[in-house]
Each structure stands twice: as structure tokens, then as C-alpha cells.
Design a protein around this motif. Sequence first.
Motif, short mmCIF file in Angstrom:
data_model
loop_
_atom_site.label_atom_id
_atom_site.label_comp_id
_atom_site.label_asym_id
_atom_site.label_seq_id
_atom_site.Cartn_x
_atom_site.Cartn_y
_atom_site.Cartn_z
N GLY A 47 0.77 -1.23 0.00
CA GLY A 47 0.00 0.00 0.00
C GLY A 47 0.80 1.28 0.00
N ALA A 48 2.11 1.17 -0.24
CA ALA A 48 2.96 2.36 -0.24
C ALA A 48 3.10 2.93 -1.64
CB ALA A 48 4.34 2.02 0.32
N ARG A 49 3.32 4.24 -1.71
CA ARG A 49 3.82 4.86 -2.93
C ARG A 49 5.32 4.58 -2.98
NH1 ARG A 49 4.17 10.14 -3.13
NH2 ARG A 49 3.98 10.53 -0.89
N THR A 50 5.90 4.59 -4.17
CA THR A 50 7.33 4.27 -4.25
C THR A 50 8.06 5.22 -5.19
OG1 THR A 50 7.10 2.69 -6.09
CG2 THR A 50 6.84 1.82 -3.85
N ALA A 51 9.37 5.28 -4.99
CA ALA A 51 10.25 6.04 -5.87
C ALA A 51 11.63 5.39 -5.84
CB ALA A 51 10.34 7.50 -5.41
N GLY A 52 12.37 5.55 -6.94
CA GLY A 52 13.70 4.98 -7.00
C GLY A 52 14.75 5.84 -6.33
N THR A 53 14.52 7.14 -6.31
CA THR A 53 15.42 8.08 -5.66
C THR A 53 14.59 9.10 -4.91
OG1 THR A 53 15.50 9.51 -7.61
CG2 THR A 53 17.22 7.81 -7.40
N LEU A 54 15.25 9.83 -4.02
CA LEU A 54 14.54 10.81 -3.19
C LEU A 54 15.11 12.20 -3.40
CD1 LEU A 54 12.54 11.49 -0.87
CD2 LEU A 54 14.43 11.05 0.71
N GLU A 55 14.22 13.13 -3.67
CA GLU A 55 14.54 14.55 -3.58
C GLU A 55 13.90 15.05 -2.30
OE1 GLU A 55 16.47 16.32 -5.51
OE2 GLU A 55 16.85 14.68 -6.92
N PRO A 56 14.58 15.92 -1.54
CA PRO A 56 13.97 16.38 -0.29
C PRO A 56 12.58 16.97 -0.53
CG PRO A 56 16.25 17.10 -0.44
CD PRO A 56 15.90 16.51 -1.78
N VAL A 57 11.64 16.55 0.29
CA VAL A 57 10.26 17.02 0.21
C VAL A 57 10.02 17.92 1.41
CG1 VAL A 57 7.84 16.36 0.03
CG2 VAL A 57 9.62 14.84 -0.90
N GLY A 58 10.19 19.19 1.26
CA GLY A 58 10.09 20.10 2.39
C GLY A 58 8.77 19.96 3.13
N HIS A 59 8.83 19.72 4.43
CA HIS A 59 7.65 19.60 5.28
C HIS A 59 6.70 18.53 4.75
CE1 HIS A 59 8.18 23.97 6.94
NE2 HIS A 59 9.28 23.23 7.02
N GLY A 60 7.27 17.45 4.22
CA GLY A 60 6.44 16.44 3.57
C GLY A 60 5.98 15.30 4.45
N PHE A 61 6.74 14.98 5.54
CA PHE A 61 6.45 13.78 6.30
C PHE A 61 6.59 14.03 7.80
CE2 PHE A 61 7.82 12.50 2.12
CZ PHE A 61 6.85 11.58 1.75
N ASP A 62 5.73 13.36 8.56
CA ASP A 62 5.78 13.45 10.02
C ASP A 62 6.84 12.53 10.60
OD1 ASP A 62 3.19 15.07 10.37
OD2 ASP A 62 2.54 13.33 9.19
N ILE A 63 7.03 11.37 9.96
CA ILE A 63 7.96 10.34 10.43
C ILE A 63 8.81 9.90 9.25
CG2 ILE A 63 8.16 8.03 11.45
CD1 ILE A 63 5.22 8.46 12.46
N ALA A 64 10.11 9.79 9.47
CA ALA A 64 11.00 9.24 8.45
C ALA A 64 11.77 8.08 9.05
CB ALA A 64 11.96 10.31 7.92
N VAL A 65 11.94 7.03 8.25
CA VAL A 65 12.75 5.88 8.64
C VAL A 65 13.82 5.70 7.58
CG1 VAL A 65 12.80 3.39 9.01
CG2 VAL A 65 10.87 4.74 9.86
#
Length: 336
Positions: free
Chosen positions: A216-234
Motif C-alpha cells: 500500500g505504499a507509494r514508491t520512488a527509485g530516488t529521493l529529492e527532499p520534500v520540504g515539510h512532507g512527512f511526520d515520520i521518516a525511517v
Amino acid sequence: MRELTYVARHTVEWREAPDPKLRSDAEAIVAPVAATSCDVDSAILAGHGFIDPPFALGHECVARVVETGDAATTVTPGDLVVVPWSINCGSCDHCRAGLTAHCAAVPHMAMYGAPIGGSWGGLFSDLVRVPYADAMLVPLPAGLDPVAMASASDNWSLSWRLVAPHLRNRPGARVLVVARGSIGLYVCDIARALGASDVLYVDPDPEHRALAEDFGARTAGTLEPVGHGFDIAVEATGRVDQLALAVQSLVPEGVCESAGNHFRPGELPLLDMYLTGVTLRVARDNVRAHIPDALDLARSGKVDPARVVSHVLDWERLPDALPEKHLKPVFVRADD
């Protein structure tokens, strides 16, 4: 008995060792029946560890109890049990506070699978001595498959701890997972089961991303910083540049859990973290305290850890198959 020994980069072999014996009434002898590699084992086998070989490998398994001392009361011979990766007595101040990875009764960092804090052997062994049977061993609940739960010793229970307490405090939180192995996939499954409103899984491996999408997750191959995008990061990559991207994607007062094994140095965007108010935890897990809750979630049917198991292989194949690149192989005794 035999113990699987890491001897050189990409090379392990069976080596003979004396059968373990009970040294006190509080101990147990167990025989692993389903054992798996932790994400850190892959790094060690690739030559990225910080301890020179040879040493016995393995710290995730479900085992069958073979023998117990007279003072052991919570398990009996024949029981299936989860064997936590760290050695802990259960009664010192640290253990009573849940800090079982920092037990004061044994040398600092005592564990299976690496000669840190003494030599305790590894869980890819025919037999294993457990010095504190009642404190350490967790009976496997009826109905749970040992193969599916072989990682409850570490990665599965760690993954529960990485997100479950935070989602309890932040219902419906948005979760970013930056990963390369099984931990990140377990986190995706657990986060969606516990009510995360959005999960983004970042991993260059398309097969891993496909599994995360099934959870049920969205996915990406690489990450660009998502300013103020997430409450929790792992973060579970062991790469400081990926950890930096994760913390830069948090909301003000967001939380980042780093489960990556950072064998190499790097730089973090400390000023950005200061201005945003980031809480960052980089740590080994006090796993024994979390195993029961993690097993309860597995038993609930809301999650499916078996889907992360990539291969089920015979125990005798450990020397040739463990160094191969598999997501989460589980090695099973032929007679169990």
C-alpha cells in the motif's frame, strides 16, 4: 556441533565447535530451526563491517529449546522460541528500564553474530547457549510460522518499534521510508496496518518497490527532499547522504529513526535540522522489550511478514547461499 563462520569477504564456512553446555541453572540450550540474515549481515559479508574475521555469524532465528536449567521457568524442552539478538539478564537497572541492548550484567554490546562484548557464537549454528533463558527467550505464539517470524529476533521487531510508537502518538501520520533491505519493507507493512495516511518507500530496486506497493505504499527509485512532507521518516540504508535527505523531508518537530548501520562517516544538514526541530534517533534496538508486541501484531492478521521472505532454503545450503544477494532468505532445518 557446527557454527557458520565468516572468514573473508563473501565467504562463510562451517567450522566445528564444542557443543554448548549449561553453565548455570538459569540457562538454556536451543537449536535454531529457521534462521535468516539481518540487513547488517549483508554489509558484513560485503566487507563493510568493522570487525576482522573469523567469527560466528547470525543473530535472527526461531529455535527449539533442547535443554533448560532447573531455574528456567518460562520455557521447556520442545518449545519454539524467538531468540533476541542481544544478550540481556532481565534484572539489572537497564534491562528493567527496557534497555536490553545495554545490559549491565554482560560486557557492553554483547550479542550473537559478532564478537562484540565477548564471544557468544552465532544463530547460524547447530546449537546455541542462551545465558538467561527466562529473560531472553520469547515463546512463539501458536499459529505463527517460524519461517515468517525468523526475523522477530531483530528486524521484524525493530521495524515495529521504528513506527508503531510514533503512529500511536501521531495518528494518521505521513511516513517516509528510505531503505535497501527487509527493514524498510516491514516498516511499510506495519505503517499502513497501523493507520499511516501516506507511506512513501524509496529504494532503487524495482522488485523491492513492487513489494512495497503491494503493502500500500507509494514508491520512488530516488529521493529529492520534500520540504515539510512527512511526520515520520525511517532511514535503513547505512548511507549518510540518504539520512540527510530523509531529515530534510520532515515537518517541523518531525521524527527520524535511523536503522542504517553507518560504518562510514558523512555529514548531516545540522542547521536545517536545528531550524526545523528534528528529533533524530540513531541506534541499535532494545529488541527484547518489543518482541511480544511485534508478535501480537503479526498474529493479528493485519500484516504479512511472510511476504518479505524471498527464499526458503535448506540449512545445509548456508555456506554457499548466504553470500548470494537475496532480500530475506530463511534457512530451515530439514527435520523441522
